[in-house]
Design a protein around this motif. Structure first.
Motif, PDB file in Angstrom:
ATOM      1  N   LYS A 180      18.236  16.829  16.681  1.00  0.00           N
ATOM      2  CA  LYS A 180      17.222  16.306  15.770  1.00  0.00           C
ATOM      3  C   LYS A 180      15.921  16.053  16.522  1.00  0.00           C
ATOM      4  N   SER A 202      20.021   4.822  15.201  1.00  0.00           N
ATOM      5  CA  SER A 202      21.182   5.321  14.469  1.00  0.00           C
ATOM      6  C   SER A 202      22.234   5.868  15.431  1.00  0.00           C
ATOM      7  N   SER A 239      10.109   5.798   3.489  1.00  0.00           N
ATOM      8  CA  SER A 239       9.145   6.714   4.097  1.00  0.00           C
ATOM      9  C   SER A 239       9.270   8.117   3.532  1.00  0.00           C
ATOM     10  N   TYR A 296      14.817  15.467   8.972  1.00  0.00           N
ATOM     11  CA  TYR A 296      15.441  15.079  10.236  1.00  0.00           C
ATOM     12  C   TYR A 296      15.240  13.628  10.597  1.00  0.00           C
ATOM     13  N   ASP A 297      14.612  12.878   9.746  1.00  0.00           N
ATOM     14  CA  ASP A 297      14.523  11.458  10.011  1.00  0.00           C
ATOM     15  C   ASP A 297      15.935  10.881   9.954  1.00  0.00           C
ATOM     16  N   ALA A 298      16.269  10.053  10.958  1.00  0.00           N
ATOM     17  CA  ALA A 298      17.640   9.545  11.030  1.00  0.00           C
ATOM     18  C   ALA A 298      17.938   8.549   9.924  1.00  0.00           C
ATOM     19  N   VAL A 299      16.906   7.929   9.404  1.00  0.00           N
ATOM     20  CA  VAL A 299      17.109   6.925   8.371  1.00  0.00           C
ATOM     21  C   VAL A 299      16.442   7.434   7.102  1.00  0.00           C
ATOM     22  N   VAL A 300      17.149   7.351   6.002  1.00  0.00           N
ATOM     23  CA  VAL A 300      16.535   7.771   4.739  1.00  0.00           C
ATOM     24  C   VAL A 300      16.089   6.526   3.995  1.00  0.00           C
ATOM     25  N   ASP A 301      14.819   6.335   3.881  1.00  0.00           N
ATOM     26  CA  ASP A 301      14.328   5.148   3.193  1.00  0.00           C
ATOM     27  C   ASP A 301      13.008   5.447   2.498  1.00  0.00           C
ATOM     28  N   VAL A 350       8.512  21.015  15.929  1.00  0.00           N
ATOM     29  CA  VAL A 350       7.534  21.253  14.868  1.00  0.00           C
ATOM     30  C   VAL A 350       6.174  20.685  15.271  1.00  0.00           C
ATOM     31  N   ARG A 357      13.968   5.399  15.530  1.00  0.00           N
ATOM     32  CA  ARG A 357      14.980   5.394  14.473  1.00  0.00           C
ATOM     33  C   ARG A 357      16.174   6.252  14.853  1.00  0.00           C
ATOM     34  N   GLN A 358      15.893   7.386  15.537  1.00  0.00           N
ATOM     35  CA  GLN A 358      17.006   8.233  15.978  1.00  0.00           C
ATOM     36  C   GLN A 358      17.938   7.442  16.895  1.00  0.00           C
ATOM     37  N   ALA A 416      14.167  19.313  16.939  1.00  0.00           N
ATOM     38  CA  ALA A 416      13.517  19.775  15.714  1.00  0.00           C
ATOM     39  C   ALA A 416      12.198  19.044  15.508  1.00  0.00           C
ATOM     40  N   ILE A 417      12.205  17.734  15.711  1.00  0.00           N
ATOM     41  CA  ILE A 417      10.986  16.962  15.474  1.00  0.00           C
ATOM     42  C   ILE A 417       9.907  17.318  16.490  1.00  0.00           C
ATOM     43  N   TRP A 433       7.837   6.515  16.428  1.00  0.00           N
ATOM     44  CA  TRP A 433       8.591   5.682  15.498  1.00  0.00           C
ATOM     45  C   TRP A 433       9.871   6.398  15.063  1.00  0.00           C
ATOM     46  N   LEU A 434       9.764   7.720  14.821  1.00  0.00           N
ATOM     47  CA  LEU A 434      10.940   8.482  14.415  1.00  0.00           C
ATOM     48  C   LEU A 434      11.990   8.487  15.509  1.00  0.00           C
ATOM     49  N   PHE A 436      10.080  16.109   9.154  1.00  0.00           N
ATOM     50  CA  PHE A 436      10.360  14.675   9.156  1.00  0.00           C
ATOM     51  C   PHE A 436      11.284  14.292   7.999  1.00  0.00           C
TER      52      PHE A 436
END
Ligand code: HDD
Ligand code: HEM
Ligand code: HEM
Lengths: 340, 433
Positions: free
Chosen positions: B56, B427, A112, A105-110, B63, B423-424, B59-60, B419-420, A102
């Protein structure tokens, strides 16, 4: 064929202890790094461990599959009497695994990221501790097989074998081994200041490892843990532990001379020696319960199963090992041909 | 509820959780390599962006599938030691091969994820293909192990002892092929419609239509093909069940009385106490035909089985209806897509996209329902006609806590992953710079 299977069992145990261990250790090093160093450590870990991260943990699955297919009696004792610590191991594996992915690979870096980082670090620390606890329960002679003691309480049967000081020491020992491995691995991939940082943490964890190891042996000896008592009088085991201690000296030389590949091999050899010592002490009686020692070579699966498994492992191994080797080589884990 | 019930609930919950991630892990890599291939051909940056986004996602999901799978390998023993002790040595072969397949998958994933701009382009693309192939192979292998529980073979069972073990025969048990075929198709149906639905929603909302249209097309084509094959393979499965597990067939059709020329019930409310099915549509003789290919064949009813060998009827029957109903619905959605290829005007219609949004979770629902049919329909046996579930359960008390532990852990995980994904996508909608 039995020995082929046994070889693969020990081989995957070794690789899990070493590669999985280096993985856990990376999180531990990050956990204990100073605030300024953490971000940097995080990036280096991603670079070094990322490509092989998945593969490192499959050794555990292979280990498990071999156990349940070929050594059902062992597997049964492990899954029944270690139910609670193994559940905690799984919790650790789960949270550190997902947190690692996570956070990268999370698209947003914040914000979290804060949570991912801490879950990764804590998971990395708790997993080897509980693995150590589970392992110690197998050898400390406290497991009470239920058939023998229908009157024993839940606590006696399912908690007391692993929930004790010896277990905690074993857990800490394995955790510091992991951290030592990781720091040694990370030194090679870093430059300048962070290199110093990893050298320092490698030194720290070496000291911790030696100290915890010493306490573990003393404690086990004085509280009459049979495995340790046998260990201490076994010349082969003692010799390999001593050798592994002596090898610390050339290891430090290599690290100073920046020979990162040589230092990795050396750290690997040290782990092999420690594991060898543990195995040779009590082969083939790896499980010591309150009233008997159980040989891994007895009550095994029928011959046809063992033969089949042996062939599967040989064939599978000859596909996988070259691939794995190539992966490690491509991402400069094991061999650097030239400096670039 | 007893320990046994909680152990079952935990098994069902964790498997039901794992299967979603496993399916996505099996199928997403194929979408990814198709998009990647198109990028290599056209050098259109949109495809690159799509590939990276899907990557991405892989990958998520990978895992999450991997950690829940690792937990399962422990759980199988931790919950059912009585089963694993005897079955382990017999069905070891699919699991050891599966271990090899996982390894290949993980190695390929390492190359693919980290190989951008480092490996030769074609080789890099090919490692993506290997991820998918190895994933499907591991799926097939586990299902073969499950097939063995339905159709045990490769051993002799004498006086409670398993002797004469033949691991190859156990691997190639009579159920493995039909089940693996049906499952693999199901994974493709569910994942394709799932991903297509997500992109359809973005088109519906008019966001970055260019990209989402491309994504929709790749996934819906694969999904449509699989959705057409699915009922065919389901029919083969049903015939198979009729032969090897007549009690399961009777349960999934809610068929109580043995009868020649048995009718097929569609829908219906099962009254287990009075053994009646009300509010149903009955098609005369259709069950006999579907199960045995003969309108007058005799279909054994549940009443002909000893009381303690009958599976719970209501759950199995409802689950079966849900699966088949959703299968038909997904096929219809596929037909709508095929028509829209000719009738371009449909693409402008908001409702067209809404249909696919609604279909998005349906494939996964069908998968869960299908597994309930297979697993609950096999009860009370853990190994059909050999070992009962209650004889396999762990002696460790307190499975209740273990169940709630997994419930909480996996619920948090599921929410986080959802939730992830959001966000993907968000973006992804930012314009290509
Ligand atoms: C997208 C998912 C999906 C869809 C649309 C369908 N199925 Fe299914 N079905 C599954 C997903 C699934 C599954 C989850 O994959 C199962 C569970 C075990 C297995 O091997 O496949 C399954 C099992 C299963 C079984 C039991 C097999 C056994 O116990 O060995 C039968 C008889 C059918 N299916 C029949 C059908 C029919 C006649 C369908 C007609 C449309 C259908 N399925 C659609
Ligand atoms: C991923 C898809 C699967 C789902 C959703 C699923 C679902 C279930 C359910 C609902 C039960 C409970 C049955 C009951 O208590 O009435 C169950 C039991 C079980 N399943 Fe599955 N199953 C799946 C695949 C598998 C596979 C591949 C295996 C083995 C290789 C397996 C092994 C078992 C075992 C050992 C039990 C416990 C014994 C039993 O209750 O029958 N399952 N599963
Ligand atoms: C029908 C049910 C199942 C299917 C189709 C299935 C399929 C898969 C697939 C495709 C993966 C690859 C992970 C990914 O790509 O996300 C996976 C992971 C895994 N599965 Fe399952 N699985 C099923 C049930 C089980 C069961 C019952 C077990 C345990 C006995 C299990 C053990 C594992 C393990 C250990 C992994 C992790 C491997 C890794 O690290 O890549 N699976 N499964």
């Amino acid at each position: 064929m039995l020995y082929v299977v046994l070889f693969f069992l020990l081989f995957s145990l070794l690789l899990y202890v070493m590669l999985g261990g280096a993985d856990f250790g990376a999180g531990i090093v990050e956990l204990f790094a100073s605030k300024n160093n953490r971000a940097n450590t995080r990036d280096i870990i991603y670079k070094v461990i990322g490509p092989v991260w998945e593969a490192n943990h499959i050794w555990l699955i292979i280990l498990l599959v071999i156990l349940w297919v070929a050594f059902p009696v062992y597997f049964n004792i492990i899954v029944i009497y270690l139910h609670i610590p193994l559940t905690l191991v799984l919790l650790g594996i789960t949270i550190r695994g997902v947190a690692f992915v996570f956070r990268h690979y999370d698209a947003v870096v914040d914000k979290s990221q804060f949570w991912y980082n801490w879950l990764f670090r804590i998971g990395s620390f708790m997993t080897p501790i509980f693995l150590g606890l589970s392992f110690s329960a197998l050898i400390n002679g406290k497991i009470i097989l239920i058939e023998d003691h229908p009157s024993a309480s839940f606590y006696d049967i399912f908690i007391q074998p692993w929930f004790n000081v010896f277990g905690l020491l074993t857990g800490l020992f394995y955790a510091s081994l992991c951290a030592f491995l990781a720091a040694t691995l990370l030194i090679g991939e870093s430059e300048g200041k962070s290199k110093q940082h990893f050298s320092k943490s490698s030194a720290t964890f070496t000291v911790v490892l030696v100290v915890v190891g010493f306490i573990l042996l003393t404690y086990g000896y004085s509280f009459e843990i049979k495995f340790i008592q046998d260990f201490i009088v076994n010349p082969l085991a003692l010799a390999s532990v001593a050798l592994s201690g002596i090898l610390l000296i050339p290891l430090w030389k290599f690290i100073k001379q920046q020979r990162k590949i040589a230092s990795r091999y050396l750290a690997g050899i040290q782990v092999i020696l420690i594991l060898f010592a543990a195995i040779v002490t009590h082969f083939p009686y790896f499980i010591i319960t309150s009233n008997e020692e159980i040989s891994i070579l007895e009550n095994i699966a029928p011959e046809s199963t063992i033969n089949n498994l042996g062939w599967m492992l040989i064939i599978g191994g000859s596909i996988i090992l070259p691939g794995l080797f190539h992966l490690m080589k491509s991402f400069k884990m094991i061999k650097i041909l030239e400096k670039s | 509820m007893e320990n046994l019930d909680y152990a079952r609930l935990q098994m069902a919950f964790t498997l039901g959780f794992h299967i979603i991630f496993a399916c996505i892990g099996m199928v997403m890599p194929f979408f990814m390599v198709v998009s990647h291939y198109k990028y290599l051909k056209t050098r259109n940056p949109i495809y690159k962006k799509l590939t990276m986004a899907w990557l991405k996602g892989v990958a998520i999901f990978f895992v999450t599938g991997a950690v829940s799978g690792t937990a399962l390998s422990f759980e199988l023993g931790m919950l059912w030691p009585g089963f694993m002790k005897h079955a382990g040595p017999i069905i070891g072969m699919p699991f050891s091969l599966e271990g090899a397949a996982f390894f290949v998958e993980a190695i390929a994933l390492g190359f693919y994820l980290y190989g951008w701009n480092k490996l030769p382009e074609k080789f890099h693309w090919f490692t993506g293909v290997i991820i998918g192939v190895a994933g499907v192979a591991s799926g097939i292998l586990v299902v073969s192990a499950n097939g063995w529980m339905n159709a045990p073979s490769g051993f002799d069972y004498v006086n409670g002892e398993f002797t004469n073990i033949d691991p190859v025969k156990a691997l190639l048990n009579p159920a493995w092929f039909t089940q693996a075929l049906h499952m693999t198709l199901a994974a493709f149906v569910a994942t394709s419609f799932g991903v297509a639905g997500i992109h359809a929603y973005q088109i519906y909302k008019n966001r970055n239509v260019d990209l989402h249209l491309k994504a929709f097309k790749i996934t819906i084509i694969i999904g449509t093909i699989a959705a057409f094959l699915q009922p065919i393979s389901g029919d083969i499965s049903a015939k198979d069940v009729a032969k090897r597990q007549p009690a399961k067939l009777a349960a999934l059709e809610a068929h109580y009385e043995t009868q020649k020329g048995a009718p097929l019930y569609i829908g219906g409310i099962v009254d287990q106490e009075n053994q009646k099915v009300s509010h149903k549509i009955a098609i005369p003789k259709a069950l006999s035909f579907l199960a045995f290919g003969d309108f007058d064949a005799e279909v054994k009813g549940l009443n002909d089985f000893p009381e303690d060998e009958r599976p719970p009827v209501a759950i199995v029957h409802y689950a079966f209806q849900i699966m088949v109903g959703l299968g038909v619905a997904l096929m219809l959605a596929g037909i709508i897509y095929l028509i829209s290829i000719k009738k371009k005007s449909w693409l402008q219609c908001k409702y067209y996209w809404l249909i696919f949004v609604i279909m998005a979770p349906m494939g996964f629902l069908a998968i869960e329902a299908g597994w309930v049919v297979t697993e609950v329909g096999r009860q009370p046996w853990i190994i059909h006609q050999v070992m009962k579930t209650k004889d396999a359960v762990t002696p460790v008390p307190g499975m209740k806590y273990s169940f709630f532990f997994y419930l909480v852990l996996y619920s948090i995980l599921a929410i986080t992953v959802t939730w992830l994904m959001q966000r993907q996508i968000r973006s992804l909608n930012q314009k290509i710079d």
